[in-house]
Design a protein around this motif. Sequence first.
Motif, PDB file in Angstrom:
ATOM      1  N   ALA A  31       0.835  -1.202   0.000  1.00 31.18           N
ATOM      2  CA  ALA A  31       0.000   0.000   0.000  1.00 31.18           C
ATOM      3  C   ALA A  31       0.870   1.253   0.000  1.00 31.18           C
ATOM      4  CB  ALA A  31      -0.916   0.002   1.213  1.00 31.18           C
ATOM      5  N   LEU A  35      -3.541   1.935   5.925  1.00 36.06           N
ATOM      6  CA  LEU A  35      -4.824   1.306   5.620  1.00 36.06           C
ATOM      7  C   LEU A  35      -5.601   1.032   6.901  1.00 36.06           C
ATOM      8  CD1 LEU A  35      -3.714  -1.389   3.008  1.00 36.06           C
ATOM      9  CD2 LEU A  35      -4.644   0.887   2.530  1.00 36.06           C
ATOM     10  N   SER A  36      -6.920   1.108   6.794  1.00 38.30           N
ATOM     11  CA  SER A  36      -7.778   0.698   7.894  1.00 38.30           C
ATOM     12  C   SER A  36      -7.979  -0.815   7.840  1.00 38.30           C
ATOM     13  CB  SER A  36      -9.129   1.400   7.798  1.00 38.30           C
ATOM     14  OG  SER A  36      -9.846   0.921   6.662  1.00 38.30           O
ATOM     15  N   GLU A  39     -10.190  -1.733   4.920  1.00 36.03           N
ATOM     16  CA  GLU A  39      -9.512  -1.698   3.620  1.00 36.03           C
ATOM     17  C   GLU A  39      -8.643  -2.934   3.426  1.00 36.03           C
ATOM     18  OE1 GLU A  39      -9.022   3.068   2.773  1.00 36.03           O
ATOM     19  OE2 GLU A  39      -7.717   2.125   4.260  1.00 36.03           O
ATOM     20  N   LYS A  42     -10.835  -5.989   2.589  1.00 34.04           N
ATOM     21  CA  LYS A  42     -11.258  -6.056   1.188  1.00 34.04           C
ATOM     22  C   LYS A  42     -10.127  -6.542   0.289  1.00 34.04           C
ATOM     23  CE  LYS A  42     -14.810  -2.462   1.498  1.00 34.04           C
ATOM     24  NZ  LYS A  42     -15.229  -1.108   1.060  1.00 34.04           N
ATOM     25  N   ARG A  43      -8.907  -6.098   0.563  1.00 33.35           N
ATOM     26  CA  ARG A  43      -7.777  -6.463  -0.295  1.00 33.35           C
ATOM     27  C   ARG A  43      -7.408  -7.940  -0.178  1.00 33.35           C
ATOM     28  NH1 ARG A  43      -3.618  -1.460  -1.070  1.00 33.35           N
ATOM     29  NH2 ARG A  43      -5.151   0.224  -1.017  1.00 33.35           N
ATOM     30  N   ARG A  78     -10.295   7.117  12.220  1.00 29.82           N
ATOM     31  CA  ARG A  78     -10.086   5.688  12.003  1.00 29.82           C
ATOM     32  C   ARG A  78      -8.747   5.241  12.590  1.00 29.82           C
ATOM     33  NH1 ARG A  78     -10.244   4.715   5.794  1.00 29.82           N
ATOM     34  NH2 ARG A  78      -8.778   6.459   5.956  1.00 29.82           N
ATOM     35  N   LEU A  80      -5.495   3.312  11.712  1.00 29.99           N
ATOM     36  CA  LEU A  80      -4.789   2.973  10.474  1.00 29.99           C
ATOM     37  C   LEU A  80      -3.540   2.150  10.783  1.00 29.99           C
ATOM     38  CD1 LEU A  80      -5.011   6.407   8.629  1.00 29.99           C
ATOM     39  CD2 LEU A  80      -6.522   4.420   8.380  1.00 29.99           C
TER      40      LEU A  80
END
Length: 230
Positions: A31, A35-36, A39, A42-43, A78, A80
């Motif tokens: 990345a 990223l959270s 996220e 999903k990846r 958030r 991260l």
Amino acid sequence: MDARKVTRPDPGGVPALNESRSHVLAALQEAARPLSAGEVAKRVRLHANTARFHLDALVEGGLAERNVEDREQPGRPRILYTARPGSAHTGRRSYRLLAEILAGSLAAETPQPAQAALRAGRAWGRYLADRPPPFRRLDADSATRQLVRMLDDIGFAPESTDDGRKVLLHHCPFRETAEEHQEVVCSIHLGLIQGLLAELGAPVEAERLDPFVEPGLCIAHLSPTTSPES
């Protein structure tokens, strides 16, 4: 499940990563920004809670960092995650040679290697179980869900069938050793399943494990039991 039960750091302080955790770390490394957990999920195609579990373990192991998002917009900041510098050089270690040595030795020098492997697997299955509080019984569905979580943490890519009678194992993390020493390795895997269900006092038990019914598929067969253990 306690992450320390499945993934433990070695004496040098660098954790050995299972497949799911390796994918989570790789997502952070690739990345271009923090990223959270959502996220990352999903990846790597994991549930958000599962991704967060692995992210927190990476932070604890010193391979990732956790920070609160710096934002001026309204709303809750958030959490991260970023990969720590140097983590790209920390890949999953391979213990295949050690596994081959131990499985081969057990097969050659033990009078009943399958039974010995089954006992060892059952002991570890009991250890990996998250027992319910006293006087609380898990139903078959809850016990099967915990079983699937345990197998997923180890790397089996498991899937429970709708009727709850089978657990499909789509990936064997010890495939090469299992193909060479099936009697030992597959007995350990069956023992893991049996031990966890027994420790939970579940109203379901593992009858058998059919290894490699297809090149990438093993099947654990479950059945109800009328006398769950106390």
